[in-house]
Design an enzyme around this catalytic site. Structure first.
Site, PDB file in Angstrom:
ATOM      1  N   GLU A  86       0.847  -1.546   0.062  1.00 27.03           N
ATOM      2  CA  GLU A  86       0.123  -0.244   0.146  1.00 27.03           C
ATOM      3  C   GLU A  86       1.406   1.162  -0.246  1.00 27.03           C
ATOM      4  O   GLU A  86       1.610   1.522   0.781  1.00 27.03           O
ATOM      5  CB  GLU A  86      -1.191   0.196   1.176  1.00 27.03           C
ATOM      6  CG  GLU A  86      -1.619   1.177   1.282  1.00 27.03           C
ATOM      7  CD  GLU A  86      -2.670   1.806   0.146  1.00 27.03           C
ATOM      8  OE1 GLU A  86      -2.642   2.538   0.014  1.00 27.03           O
ATOM      9  OE2 GLU A  86      -3.127   0.675  -0.851  1.00 27.03           O
ATOM     10  N   ASP A 119       4.975   2.357  -3.496  1.00 29.38           N
ATOM     11  CA  ASP A 119       4.467   2.400  -4.181  1.00 29.38           C
ATOM     12  C   ASP A 119       4.381   0.460  -5.272  1.00 29.38           C
ATOM     13  O   ASP A 119       5.209  -0.054  -4.854  1.00 29.38           O
ATOM     14  CB  ASP A 119       5.170   2.957  -5.749  1.00 29.38           C
ATOM     15  CG  ASP A 119       4.370   3.043  -6.623  1.00 29.38           C
ATOM     16  OD1 ASP A 119       3.760   3.910  -7.335  1.00 29.38           O
ATOM     17  OD2 ASP A 119       5.039   2.743  -8.026  1.00 29.38           O
ATOM     18  N   ASP A 137      -5.972  -4.192  -6.532  1.00 24.98           N
ATOM     19  CA  ASP A 137      -6.404  -2.973  -6.799  1.00 24.98           C
ATOM     20  C   ASP A 137      -5.943  -1.755  -6.258  1.00 24.98           C
ATOM     21  O   ASP A 137      -6.653  -1.699  -5.242  1.00 24.98           O
ATOM     22  CB  ASP A 137      -8.041  -3.407  -5.814  1.00 24.98           C
ATOM     23  CG  ASP A 137      -9.223  -2.780  -5.229  1.00 24.98           C
ATOM     24  OD1 ASP A 137      -9.623  -2.340  -6.807  1.00 24.98           O
ATOM     25  OD2 ASP A 137      -9.761  -2.928  -4.676  1.00 24.98           O
TER      26      ASP A 137
END
Length: 214
Positions: A86, A119, A137
């Site tokens: 994340e 990232d 996602d």
């Protein structure tokens, strides 16, 4: 009535966490990003991918969101260790110690979970780790990216990068809020088997899930 709970300057701009009735919403740079209203397709992203991989699967979840995909992974009997990548520290904090923790039953506290604040594209390029399934996602879809740089993930070079992080027989799973025919064609050109699932959403276009295997 909508209540703003937190506003932070994130990696890609201003992030807002707000409550609308009993639900939570995350807005980035004024654009709706995610909420806690349903989550059916986010759960299916993980559960179908895990069903396609035999044994105790090692999963990568790209994008923590509101924790629905992570919760589904932890509840699936075929899933072992899970790495969550994340980019936004605030999203991690909201899920670990903030209001979103109760949405997924404090899933980040599970010993099988490793959270990496990074990232995703950069991490995939630099890691040597491999997985049975990559469940991605991080955008609203291949043609509706949160940041411009993310578009590379859905091009041929990005698909090659994802495939390199899969173990033999592994699955690449991708979530989208809309159809993306060009992405479907690229997937089928790169992978031998591609399954596309549409998940109905009230009063909106169906969410779309892709599952690709080499």
């Amino acid at each position: 009535m909508t209540e703003v709970l937190d506003v932070v300057d994130g990696k890609s701009g201003r992030l807002v966490l707000r409550r609308a009735g009993e639900d939570y919403e995350v807005i980035e740079n004024g654009v709706f990003l995610m909420d806690t209203r349903n989550g059916e397709s986010e759960r299916l992203l993980v559960s179908v991918a895990a069903d396609l991989v035999p044994g105790r699967a090692r999963l990568l979840i790209g994008g923590l969101g509101v924790g629905y995909s992570l919760r589904a992974a932890l509840d699936h009997p075929g899933v072992g260790d899970i790495v969550v990548v994340e980019r936004e520290p605030a999203v991690i904090a909201w899920n670990r110690d903030g209001p979103l923790r109760d949405v997924h039953g404090d899933a980040l506290a599970d010993e099988r979970v490793t959270v990496v604040q990074a990232d995703l594209l950069h991490w995939l390029r630099t890691t040597g780790e491999r997985f049975d399934a990559l469940c991605l996602d991080i955008d609203n879809g291949p043609e509706w990216t949160v940041t411009k740089g993310n578009a590379k993930l859905y091009q041929e070079s990005g698909l090659d990068l994802a495939a390199a992080r899969l173990r033999p027989g592994g699955v690449l799973a991708v979530w989208s809020a809309e159809a993306a025919p060009a992405f479907t064609r690229r997937l089928r050109a790169r992978f031998g088997q591609v399954q596309v699932i549409e998940v109905p959403v009230p009063q909106e276009e169906p969410d779309v899930l892709w599952f690709a295997r080499a």
